[in-house]
Design a protein around this motif. Structure first.
Motif, short mmCIF file in Angstrom:
data_model
loop_
_atom_site.label_atom_id
_atom_site.label_comp_id
_atom_site.label_asym_id
_atom_site.label_seq_id
_atom_site.Cartn_x
_atom_site.Cartn_y
_atom_site.Cartn_z
N ALA A 273 0.83 -1.20 0.00
CA ALA A 273 0.00 0.00 0.00
C ALA A 273 0.87 1.25 0.00
CB ALA A 273 -0.92 -0.01 1.21
N PRO A 274 0.64 2.17 -0.93
CA PRO A 274 1.47 3.38 -0.98
C PRO A 274 1.20 4.31 0.20
CG PRO A 274 0.31 3.00 -3.06
CD PRO A 274 -0.31 2.13 -2.04
N THR A 275 2.19 5.10 0.52
CA THR A 275 2.05 6.19 1.48
C THR A 275 2.45 7.48 0.78
OG1 THR A 275 4.30 5.87 2.30
CG2 THR A 275 2.52 4.71 3.46
N ALA A 276 1.92 8.60 1.26
CA ALA A 276 2.19 9.90 0.65
C ALA A 276 2.98 10.77 1.62
CB ALA A 276 0.90 10.58 0.25
N SER A 277 3.93 11.51 1.10
CA SER A 277 4.71 12.46 1.90
C SER A 277 4.97 13.70 1.05
CB SER A 277 6.02 11.83 2.35
OG SER A 277 6.82 11.46 1.24
N ASP A 278 5.50 14.73 1.69
CA ASP A 278 5.82 15.99 0.99
C ASP A 278 4.63 16.49 0.17
OD1 ASP A 278 8.41 15.75 2.00
OD2 ASP A 278 9.12 14.67 0.24
N VAL A 279 3.44 16.43 0.77
CA VAL A 279 2.23 16.86 0.07
C VAL A 279 2.22 18.38 -0.03
CG1 VAL A 279 -0.29 16.82 0.05
CG2 VAL A 279 0.99 14.83 0.89
N THR A 280 2.01 18.89 -1.24
CA THR A 280 1.90 20.33 -1.48
C THR A 280 0.57 20.61 -2.15
OG1 THR A 280 2.86 20.28 -3.70
CG2 THR A 280 4.40 20.37 -1.83
N SER A 281 0.38 21.83 -2.56
CA SER A 281 -0.87 22.18 -3.25
C SER A 281 -0.95 21.59 -4.64
CB SER A 281 -1.04 23.70 -3.31
OG SER A 281 0.05 24.27 -4.01
N THR A 282 0.18 21.18 -5.22
CA THR A 282 0.18 20.67 -6.60
C THR A 282 0.87 19.32 -6.75
OG1 THR A 282 2.22 21.87 -7.12
CG2 THR A 282 0.13 22.99 -7.57
N GLY A 283 1.31 18.69 -5.68
CA GLY A 283 2.03 17.44 -5.84
C GLY A 283 2.23 16.69 -4.54
N ALA A 284 2.80 15.50 -4.65
CA ALA A 284 3.10 14.66 -3.48
C ALA A 284 4.10 13.61 -3.89
CB ALA A 284 1.83 14.00 -2.94
N ARG A 285 4.80 13.06 -2.92
CA ARG A 285 5.72 11.95 -3.16
C ARG A 285 5.09 10.67 -2.64
NH1 ARG A 285 10.68 11.64 -4.80
NH2 ARG A 285 10.99 13.90 -4.56
N LEU A 286 4.98 9.65 -3.51
CA LEU A 286 4.40 8.37 -3.16
C LEU A 286 5.50 7.33 -2.97
CD1 LEU A 286 1.45 8.17 -5.73
CD2 LEU A 286 1.50 9.28 -3.50
N SER A 287 5.32 6.44 -1.99
CA SER A 287 6.26 5.33 -1.74
C SER A 287 5.45 4.08 -1.46
CB SER A 287 7.17 5.65 -0.54
OG SER A 287 7.88 6.85 -0.74
N TRP A 288 6.02 2.92 -1.85
CA TRP A 288 5.31 1.65 -1.63
C TRP A 288 6.33 0.53 -1.46
CZ3 TRP A 288 5.01 4.66 -6.00
CH2 TRP A 288 5.73 4.22 -7.10
N ALA A 289 5.87 -0.59 -0.90
CA ALA A 289 6.72 -1.77 -0.73
C ALA A 289 6.81 -2.52 -2.05
CB ALA A 289 6.16 -2.68 0.36
N ALA A 290 7.98 -3.12 -2.29
CA ALA A 290 8.25 -3.79 -3.57
C ALA A 290 7.36 -5.00 -3.79
CB ALA A 290 9.72 -4.20 -3.64
N SER A 291 7.05 -5.28 -5.05
CA SER A 291 6.37 -6.52 -5.46
C SER A 291 7.39 -7.63 -5.62
CB SER A 291 5.63 -6.30 -6.77
OG SER A 291 4.67 -5.29 -6.65
N THR A 292 6.91 -8.83 -5.81
CA THR A 292 7.79 -9.97 -6.10
C THR A 292 7.34 -10.64 -7.38
OG1 THR A 292 6.41 -11.47 -4.75
CG2 THR A 292 8.27 -10.38 -3.65
N ASP A 293 8.29 -11.28 -8.08
CA ASP A 293 7.99 -11.96 -9.34
C ASP A 293 9.06 -13.02 -9.57
OD1 ASP A 293 6.42 -11.93 -11.99
OD2 ASP A 293 8.49 -11.78 -12.66
N ASP A 294 8.71 -14.10 -10.27
CA ASP A 294 9.68 -15.18 -10.48
C ASP A 294 10.84 -14.76 -11.35
OD1 ASP A 294 7.91 -14.93 -12.58
OD2 ASP A 294 7.94 -17.07 -13.09
N THR A 295 10.64 -13.77 -12.26
CA THR A 295 11.74 -13.31 -13.09
C THR A 295 12.17 -11.88 -12.77
OG1 THR A 295 10.21 -12.54 -14.81
CG2 THR A 295 11.04 -14.81 -15.00
N GLY A 296 11.52 -11.25 -11.80
CA GLY A 296 11.92 -9.92 -11.37
C GLY A 296 11.00 -8.82 -11.87
N VAL A 297 10.68 -7.89 -10.98
CA VAL A 297 9.85 -6.74 -11.33
C VAL A 297 10.74 -5.68 -11.97
CG1 VAL A 297 8.39 -4.89 -10.41
CG2 VAL A 297 8.21 -7.21 -9.48
#
Length: 541
Positions: free
Chosen positions: A347-371
């Motif tokens: 689940a993403p989280t938001a930081s550095d929220v401004t009136s026109t933007g934000a920074r999103l971060s999330w935990a990595a996915s997994t895949d058998d050959t790599g994301v």
């Protein structure tokens, strides 16, 4: 295109007036495993016509930028990318693992990957350049990364393999390189660059292409001309390409620009002729040019939201990529060999929220050959719009409306293009903008014949800090934006929009931020009549 270009021939040779229309080259049986040539056309593994519409990216010097660059150019409509690699003779070698990663990134973005060995640039004239034979050594060395990729990869033997000195050796050198590649077991479509720094003003490639094509036992070679100052008229462009089409020989414009130190190429004619003849083209280059040819950047600072005038022409103009590009059918059929999708990201989280933007971060996915990539999608009711694609577990989203709730979904993709069946979502509410009358803008103009600079200062005359801002105004005299500093600045028509860099994101109460722009004059300059900051009118100071 070399970082340091040699001077082109001082005078253009007159084009011959008689079209050679000899018998068509014999066609071998289709290889069937990937791209192949038939009757002068490049076909994909499904037997469908494929016309390149893409850009060049200097991976050898900007490897960390490649994933995002490919995602951005795909989002802008490209169906292919020509990737600069190094054999290790002039720059740091791109080894098998790195080549495999690049191929995976191309496939993740559903792009056809044209790989080129750049160390051959200007051989015979450029100090340190290596012959095509050394490029063949390199392809054999990294073969493990290329085997099984014939549906997605075209091998450009060597970039601009001869300068203006010794170019007569091009025919024998190219024939020998193709022969060695086939003897080593490569069944990929091969691409052969022209001599004379790619521009073939001596017509060495044009006149000897039939013999070189016939020397390929698989008849699976495509010819590539680079069109810069030598091709400054529509007649020269069309005549050169017509001669290949008339002889049923496959040709693409592997590089071109809208300006150059050796003359002013006719990019409109290049694009129009390519469309009319149904031939491919690849613009030089996405970003990062140096050595005096920075004007060839399609995007400023690798930022897809800041296309240059050249970038807007290539992607958005008549006969451009958005108008004429079609994805390779091998991607439409999903024929990738890997059908298992990655898991959903955290689940993403938001930081550095401004009136026109934000920074999103999330935990990595997994895949058998790599994301290989994460797609960030903005959800507005039932409408979804891709905001960006990134190889990292975070992204900065900008251009949002102030004091508004925005929902974002993040999907993961693997190297085969499989996307996670579920997304992770987050809703971000942007902060409010300044009230009317809480700002003032000073626009200081410096101009000269054909160009101008402007220093722009925004003053916060209110009592609250402004965190995040968007300044809008209109050029009054048909000016064209070239570059900017201390802000991200984009232009659409006469309208200009500036948003902050991380270090100019906050305007303190009673304080200021400043940024600069540079551009070309359109017949006149002047100070914009009005400015709005986050939708509120500002006084002029």
């Amino acid at each position: 295109m070399s970082r340091k270009l040699a001077t082109a021939a001082g005078a253009l040779l007159a084009l011959a007036t008689t079209m050679f229309t000899g018998p068509p080259a014999a066609q071998a049986a289709e290889p069937g495993t990937g791209f192949h040539v038939r009757d002068g056309r490049l076909l994909d593994a499904n037997g469908n016509d494929f016309v390149m519409r893409g850009v060049n990216h200097a991976h050898a010097w900007y490897a960390a930028r490649t994933g995002q660059a490919l995602a951005d150019t795909k989002a802008l409509g490209a169906n292919s990318a020509r990737i600069v690699l190094s054999t290790g003779d002039r720059w740091t070698k791109n080894d098998s693992a790195d080549v495999a990663k690049v191929v995976g990134q191309c496939r993740a973005n559903r792009l056809v990957c044209v790989l080129e060995a750049h160390d051959t640039t200007g051989y015979g004239e450029q100090s340190g350049a290596v012959p095509l034979s050394r490029a063949v050594d390199y392809w054999i060395e990294v073969r493990s990364a290329l085997e099984g990729q014939e549906k997605y990869v075209i091998l450009n033997l060597g970039n601009e393999p001869h300068g203006n000195v010794g170019h007569s050796a091009w025919t024998a050198d190219t024939t020998n390189a193709i022969t060695r590649m086939r003897a080593a077991g490569f069944t990929h479509t091969l691409m052969a660059d022209a001599p004379n720094w790619g521009q073939d003003w001596s017509f060495t490639m044009r006149d000897n292409a039939p013999a070189v094509f016939a020397a390929d036992p698989q008849r699976n070679t495509v010819f590539s001309v680079h069109m810069y100052g030598v091709f400054d008229t529509a007649a020269e462009v069309r005549d050169y390409l017509d001669r290949f089409v008339a002889r049923r020989l496959p040709v693409v414009v592997g590089e071109f620009g809208d300006d150059h130190s050796d003359g002013n190429p006719d990019e409109d004619a290049i694009m129009a002729a390519s469309r009319g003849l149904n031939l491919g083209y690849l613009g030089w280059s996405w970003s990062g040019n140096g050595g005096g040819v920075e004007y060839l950047d399609l995007a400023t600072g690798f930022d897809a939201s800041r296309l240059t005038a050249w970038g807007r022409r290539l992607f958005e103009g008549p006969d451009g990529i958005k108008q004429t590009s079609r994805e390779a059918s091998v991607y439409a059929t999903g024929d990738s060999g890997d059908t298992r999708p990655p898991t959903a990201p955290g689940a993403p989280t938001a930081s550095d929220v401004t009136s026109t933007g934000a920074r999103l971060s999330w935990a990595a996915s997994t895949d058998d050959t790599g994301v290989t990539a994460y797609d960030v999608i903005r959800v507005d009711g039932t409408r979804e719009t891709r905001v960006t694609s990134t190889a990292t577990t975070g992204a900065l989203v900008t251009g949002l409306a102030p004091a508004t709730a925005h929902t974002f979904a993040v999907y993961a993709r693997d190297a085969a293009g499989n996307r996670s069946p579920r997304s992770a979502t987050v809703t971000v509410t942007t902060t409010g903008g300044p009230t009317a009358g809480a700002c003032a803008v000073a626009y200081r103009l410096q101009e000269w014949t054909g160009g101008f600079n402007a220093d722009v200062t925004i003053r916060n005359t209110g009592t609250r800090d402004i965190t995040g801002w968007q300044l809008d105004f209109a050029f009054p005299g048909g000016q064209t934006l070239n570059s900017a500093w201390n802000a991200k600045v984009v232009q659409q028509g006469s309208q200009v929009r500036a948003t902050p860099e991380p270090w100019t994101g906050t305007i303190p109460a009673g304080g200021t931020v400043s940024f600069g722009i540079s551009g070309k004059s359109g017949g006149g300059n002047g100070v914009p009549a009005a400015f709005t900051l986050n939708g509120a009118s500002c006084a002029r100071s």
